[in-house]
Design a protein around this motif. Structure first.
Motif, PDB file in Angstrom:
ATOM      1  N   ILE A 117      38.154  21.406  10.341  1.00  0.00           N
ATOM      2  CA  ILE A 117      37.422  22.011   9.108  1.00  0.00           C
ATOM      3  C   ILE A 117      38.815  22.012   7.823  1.00  0.00           C
ATOM      4  O   ILE A 117      37.529  21.546   7.148  1.00  0.00           O
ATOM      5  N   GLN A 122      38.866  16.384  15.738  1.00  0.00           N
ATOM      6  CA  GLN A 122      38.507  16.626  16.735  1.00  0.00           C
ATOM      7  C   GLN A 122      39.176  16.722  17.805  1.00  0.00           C
ATOM      8  O   GLN A 122      39.324  17.885  18.607  1.00  0.00           O
TER       9      GLN A 122
ATOM     10  N   ILE B  12      42.442  25.840  12.177  1.00  0.00           N
ATOM     11  CA  ILE B  12      40.686  26.582  12.982  1.00  0.00           C
ATOM     12  C   ILE B  12      40.043  27.007  11.949  1.00  0.00           C
ATOM     13  O   ILE B  12      38.809  26.736  11.356  1.00  0.00           O
ATOM     14  N   CYS B 166      30.921  23.079   3.459  1.00  0.00           N
ATOM     15  CA  CYS B 166      30.470  23.417   4.872  1.00  0.00           C
ATOM     16  C   CYS B 166      29.596  22.115   5.661  1.00  0.00           C
ATOM     17  O   CYS B 166      29.453  21.521   6.897  1.00  0.00           O
ATOM     18  N   HIS B 170      28.619  18.825   7.232  1.00  0.00           N
ATOM     19  CA  HIS B 170      28.837  18.681   8.874  1.00  0.00           C
ATOM     20  C   HIS B 170      26.715  18.893   9.272  1.00  0.00           C
ATOM     21  O   HIS B 170      26.380  18.455  10.587  1.00  0.00           O
ATOM     22  N   TYR B 181      27.376  16.868  16.602  1.00  0.00           N
ATOM     23  CA  TYR B 181      28.582  17.735  16.767  1.00  0.00           C
ATOM     24  C   TYR B 181      29.598  17.234  15.257  1.00  0.00           C
ATOM     25  O   TYR B 181      29.778  15.119  15.603  1.00  0.00           O
ATOM     26  N   PRO B 182      31.498  17.508  15.585  1.00  0.00           N
ATOM     27  CA  PRO B 182      30.974  19.037  15.687  1.00  0.00           C
ATOM     28  C   PRO B 182      30.161  19.598  13.804  1.00  0.00           C
ATOM     29  O   PRO B 182      30.098  19.461  13.063  1.00  0.00           O
ATOM     30  N   CYS B 184      29.266  23.207  11.688  1.00  0.00           N
ATOM     31  CA  CYS B 184      29.522  24.433  10.912  1.00  0.00           C
ATOM     32  C   CYS B 184      29.073  25.144  11.290  1.00  0.00           C
ATOM     33  O   CYS B 184      27.966  26.342  11.565  1.00  0.00           O
ATOM     34  N   ILE B 631      34.733  31.162   9.183  1.00  0.00           N
ATOM     35  CA  ILE B 631      34.117  30.001   9.246  1.00  0.00           C
ATOM     36  C   ILE B 631      35.026  28.945   9.947  1.00  0.00           C
ATOM     37  O   ILE B 631      36.253  29.021   9.804  1.00  0.00           O
ATOM     38  N   PHE B 632      34.189  28.448  10.901  1.00  0.00           N
ATOM     39  CA  PHE B 632      34.697  26.996  11.276  1.00  0.00           C
ATOM     40  C   PHE B 632      34.115  26.056  12.485  1.00  0.00           C
ATOM     41  O   PHE B 632      32.590  26.128  11.849  1.00  0.00           O
ATOM     42  N   LEU B 633      34.261  25.229  12.654  1.00  0.00           N
ATOM     43  CA  LEU B 633      33.656  24.567  13.606  1.00  0.00           C
ATOM     44  C   LEU B 633      33.683  24.421  15.080  1.00  0.00           C
ATOM     45  O   LEU B 633      34.419  25.011  16.006  1.00  0.00           O
ATOM     46  N   VAL B 634      32.407  23.729  15.267  1.00  0.00           N
ATOM     47  CA  VAL B 634      32.507  24.345  17.165  1.00  0.00           C
ATOM     48  C   VAL B 634      32.592  22.585  17.574  1.00  0.00           C
ATOM     49  O   VAL B 634      31.687  22.420  16.935  1.00  0.00           O
ATOM     50  N   ALA B 635      32.332  22.584  18.579  1.00  0.00           N
ATOM     51  CA  ALA B 635      32.649  20.975  19.210  1.00  0.00           C
ATOM     52  C   ALA B 635      31.390  21.046  20.045  1.00  0.00           C
ATOM     53  O   ALA B 635      30.866  22.489  20.788  1.00  0.00           O
ATOM     54  N   LEU B 639      32.419  17.478  24.816  1.00  0.00           N
ATOM     55  CA  LEU B 639      33.520  17.030  24.442  1.00  0.00           C
ATOM     56  C   LEU B 639      34.980  18.096  24.759  1.00  0.00           C
ATOM     57  O   LEU B 639      35.663  17.788  25.718  1.00  0.00           O
ATOM     58  N   THR B 643      37.224  17.636  27.913  1.00  0.00           N
ATOM     59  CA  THR B 643      38.839  18.092  27.868  1.00  0.00           C
ATOM     60  C   THR B 643      38.518  18.676  29.215  1.00  0.00           C
ATOM     61  O   THR B 643      39.729  18.619  29.730  1.00  0.00           O
TER      62      THR B 643
END
Lengths: 215, 680
Positions: A117, A122, B12, B166, B170, B181-182, B184, B631-635, B639, B643
């Motif tokens: 963020i 990523q 994060i 945000c 995104h 993706y990613p 928000c 709040i944050f980003l989600v993948a 991905l 991983t």
């Protein structure tokens, strides 16, 4: 003489180096960005030197231990060779540094969010994992190189280990340009692996025989 | 993690600090409010600024569930019910609308406190359930709906901007297809422990408290204290002579809104109790009031928003003889309800048409109305009678009427429906009652500046004080009785803008000065831990305005049992910290003697353990552990899978490599011929 003793020594070195860094940070101005970055670099370098110093201390301790074991054994032979000690020492060192690098990352990876963020990459978790892996391998090989150098009084081997360690730590400042840190580290790992293998009694011939499944 | 915010966590998550949650409240039969899952609800953020944006959330968006960031102007019943009916919404964050919605906004009921007033099938059925007059036509009833997702209010416009930024970076859909993706996302935590109704949660809590060593109480009744004081001192531990008549003046001091602890209540509560306090001060200053034939009791009820908690408890105590007064002592009743938005300076007098059918009550009510009208001569207030066509608006007087027919009047600025278009909402602030200050004033200057609203409320207070003097039997001319607009101004500042001001600081006890520490807007929610700031301050302001300074030392003031006090039950003594000496940091404390007391405002339903009661208020508030938002980003799932797969592959490969190297170790490693190295 076990893995955990080695790990303990690494922990103590980390504790001392972090103490020095903490004192330095508290004593300095928190808003001076270049100073803080400089302090971080200084902290990292100091930590590297301290880790290597502790590796040397551990070597000394193990020499004494081997003499004791030989005195206790029946046939005058030590049940464990110095190369095995070196390997175990390196693995212990590596495992502890790997654990320290990864555990808090893994704890935060459990949450719903991923890094990014504030604009970070990523792939943060993936690259951290690969960096940790390469560091663990490197510590193992450096253990072998370092002890061999101490045994045979080849100071240039010890110096090479310290220089390689400093180089890998310095390359981590290239992040988030991951090419700058991962690629040199893997190259150095290949170099250290070959060197340690040759020192442990391997040769190109042995590798060919192994790969062609000959006995 | 256990160490708090370490640096990875800070990379994060962005925590949202200035938020207010919507919590769960329960009554005898229902639960209302919002609930989240125990580990928070997560969703991809979507900003809804116009109605068309809702389509994406409800139908088109490819990444449900969504966390909707709703603009304040769309926070209405229609949109909320649409969001409630779908499973594609995991939560809601509302940005407060600036300025307030011009068409009005009220999450309260159209008919507040219906069923707990005096009108029912047995008493004035044509007036029950707002058949004659709908008091709150703007009311949407949102506060009384049950939502299964969390709803938060974003109080800080800067945080709302961060979230919108945000989203812009995104989540905005590109060229018709979904965003990549990613993404928000936002996570809201507001897990409530109580379910179903008060009956269920109190039963569970009482079982826990009785049998468990470490009880897990799940809900708490809403409770606080009523503040009351009499003009002539009465013996608080005894009973007042049955022949002594008392005139009761009442106002409420609490309000509510959709969100927890957001209750500015400017028009619905503050305007009325500030006027009441000013009238009390004016009456105390009049000469000869201590020898009037009738006494006057000034009462400030808490919890009236939730089915009349305070007034029902006081009536119950009076009936059960637990209060110094009895219902038979009450000569008449005057209530002040929402008096700040008068049209053309008219103040309406509401009476109960059903009880007026009785001859004697009718005579007394007419006398009361006439006294009030006479008192308005010379003041800029016109008192008008509403007449027989309408019932009483929602007021504490209705609870007293339920017990006994008492002549009484409710004064308000509205004839039929409320003039307050933001009744019990977060927009019922000082802008709603037109409190305006000129630019560039310091806090001290703002405290002392007399606004037009303050002058208007002071007029109402003057009329009430004069009427009370006459009702209490006073025969002299009342033109000298005047409420002070400066006091009204200072009270409006303290209760609407900032509680931590120099006047309030000088009139409270030294050990509770910490409650004034918060800098934000004062809120008047009844809450479950008591007394709340509002109750404390009303108590101390009333003591300051109606009490006298006595020359006692600190030990004498704090120990009323010892001499030189002779009538310890007649008065209450408080050691207040006094004002700051100019150019110094010390205060000059002193002792205040007054008749101000607190009486418990807990619904009789909880005293009687009748948790399903339909006669008394049964409102409780759920307990919770953790309320926060971030709040944050989600993948993307891809991905994450990659991983995991890479990790598993490397693991398997390393196991295989170790096995083979170990098996063929003698091939790989030849023992060196160097004799000096290995063994000794």
């Amino acid at each position: 003489l076990c893995l955990s003793c080695r790990a303990f020594f690494w922990l103590v070195s980390l504790l001392l180096s972090s103490l020095i860094w903490f004192i330095a940070v508290k004593a300095s101005d928190p808003h001076d960005e270049p100073l803080q970055k400089g302090l971080l670099i200084f902290g990292v370098m100091f930590s590297v030197l301290l880790q290597e110093a502790f590796r040397f201390l551990y070597y000394k301790l193990l020499r004494k231990a081997i003499e004791g074991l030989v005195a206790l054994s029946e046939d005058g032979c030590s049940p464990i060779s110095i190369q095995q000690m070196a390997y175990v020492a390196g693995v212990g060192f590596g495992l502890m540094s790997g654990a320290f690098s990864m555990i808090n990352l893994l704890a935060d990876a459990l949450g719903p969010g991923t890094v990014g963020i504030y604009g970070d990459s990523q792939l943060y978790f993936l690259t951290s994992a690969f960096m940790t892996m390469v560091l663990i391998f490197l510590h193992t090989f450096w253990g072998i190189l370092f002890f061999h150098g101490c045994e045979n009084r080849r100071w240039w081997e010890i110096a090479a280990v310290v220089v390689m360690h400093l180089a890998v730590s310095a390359s981590s400042f290239c992040n988030p340009v991951y090419v700058g840190s991962l690629v040199p580290s893997y190259v150095l790992m290949a170099v250290a692996a070959t060197w340690a293998y040759l020192l442990s009694g391997g040769s190109a011939q042995n590798v060919r025989r192994f790969l062609l499944c000959k006995s | 993690g256990p160490c708090g915010a370490n640096s990875v966590e800070r990379k994060i998550y962005i925590p949202l600090n200035k938020t207010a949650p919507c919590v769960r409240l329960l009554n005898a039969t229902h639960q209302v409010g919002c609930q989240s899952s125990i580990s928070g609800d997560t969703g991809v953020i979507h900003v809804v600024e116009k109605e068309e944006d809702l389509r994406w959330v409800l139908l088109d968006g490819p990444h449900p569930p969504y966390m909707v960031l709703l603009d304040g102007s769309l926070f209405n019943r229609k949109v909320l019910l649409q969001l409630k009916g779908t499973s594609r919404v995991s939560g809601l964050a509302v940005a407060k609308a600036k300025p307030s919605p011009p068409q009005g906004f009220s999450p309260g009921l159209k008919c507040p406190n219906d069923g707990f007033g005096v009108y029912s099938e047995d008493y004035g059925p044509q007036y029950a359930h707002c058949n004659t007059t709908v008091w709150n036509p703007v009311g949407s009833g949102l506060s009384y709906e049950d939502f299964d997702f969390p709803i938060f209010l974003l109080e800080d416009a800067n945080e709302t901007e961060v979230i919108k930024q945000c989203y812009q970076d995104h989540n905005v859909p590109r060229e018709g297809s979904g965003p990549e993706y990613p993404l928000c996302a936002m996570q809201l935590f507001s897990h409530m422990h109580a379910v179903t109704s008060t009956v269920t949660c109190m039963r569970r809590s009482s079982i826990q408290s009785t049998f468990s060593l470490n009880p897990e109480v799940v809900c708490d009744p809403l409770l606080d204290y009523n503040v009351w004081s009499t003009l002539q001192p009465i013996n608080s531990s005894g009973k007042v002579d049955p022949k002594k008549e008392v005139i009761l003046v009442a106002t409420r001091i609490d309000s509510h809104s959709f969100f927890w602890n957001i209750a500015p209540g400017a028009e619905s509560a503050v305007s009325s109790f500030v006027t009441h306090l000013a009238a009390a001060e004016a009456l105390h200053k009049a000469p000869g009031v201590q020898s009037l034939p009738r006494n006057v009791m000034f009462t400030f009820f808490q919890g009236e928003t939730f089915d009349y908690i305070g007034s029902s408890r006081m009536v119950y105590d009076m009936e059960k003889d637990k209060f110094p007064l009895r219902l038979s002592n009450i000569h008449s009743f005057i209530e002040l309800n929402q008096v700040a938005l008068r049209n053309n300076s008219v103040l309406w007098m509401h009476t109960d048409p059903v009880s007026r059918k009785n001859e004697s009550i009718q005579t007394q009510v007419e006398n009361l109305l006439e006294t009030l009208s006479n008192s308005s001569a010379g003041a800029n207030v016109t008192l008008q009678d509403v007449g027989y066509s309408q019932p009483l608006p929602p007021s504490s007087f209705q609870r007293f009427l339920r017990a006994k027919h008492i002549p009484g009047v409710v004064l308000s600025d509205h004839r039929a429906s409320f003039h307050n278009r933001y009744y019990q909402s977060m927009y019922d602030t000082l802008e709603n009652i037109h409190v305006e200050y000129p630019e560039g004033l310091s806090p001290e200057e703002t405290l002392e500046y007399v606004t037009d609203t303050a002058k208007s409320l002071a007029e109402v207070a003057t009329v009430v004080a004069r009427a009370l003097y006459q009702l209490a039997g006073g025969a002299n001319d009342t033109s000298a009785i005047q409420a002070d607009p400066k006091t009204v101004s200072r009270m409006l500042y303290g209760f609407l803008i900032k509680m931590n001001n120099s006047w309030f600081q000088s009139i409270i006890k030294p050990d509770i000065k910490v409650i004034l520490g918060k800098c934000d807007v004062p809120q008047h929610y009844v809450a479950v831990s008591s007394p709340v700031n509002t109750t404390y301050l009303v108590q101390y302001v009333l003591a300051n305005l109606t009490g006298t300074v006595v020359n006692l030392t600190k030990e004498e003031c704090l120990n009323p049992e010892k001499p030189p006090h002779t009538e310890k039950d007649l008065y209450e003594y408080a050691w207040v910290q006094g004002s700051l000496d100019p150019n110094s940091t010390s205060r000059v404390p002193f002792c205040v003697r007054s008749t101000v007391r607190l009486s418990k405002a807990l619904s009789p339903a909880f005293e009687l353990r009748q948790w399903g009661s339909t006669e008394y208020s049964t409102w409780t508030e759920s307990r919770w552990k953790d309320i926060r938002a971030r709040i944050f980003l989600v993948a993307s799932k891809e991905l994450e899978m990659i991983t995991l797969a890479v990790g598993i592959v490397i693991l398997v490969f390393s196991l295989l490599a170790t096995y083979f190297i170990n098996a063929k170790a003698d091939v790989l490693f030849s023992i060196p011929r160097d004799p000096g190295a290995v063994a000794y």
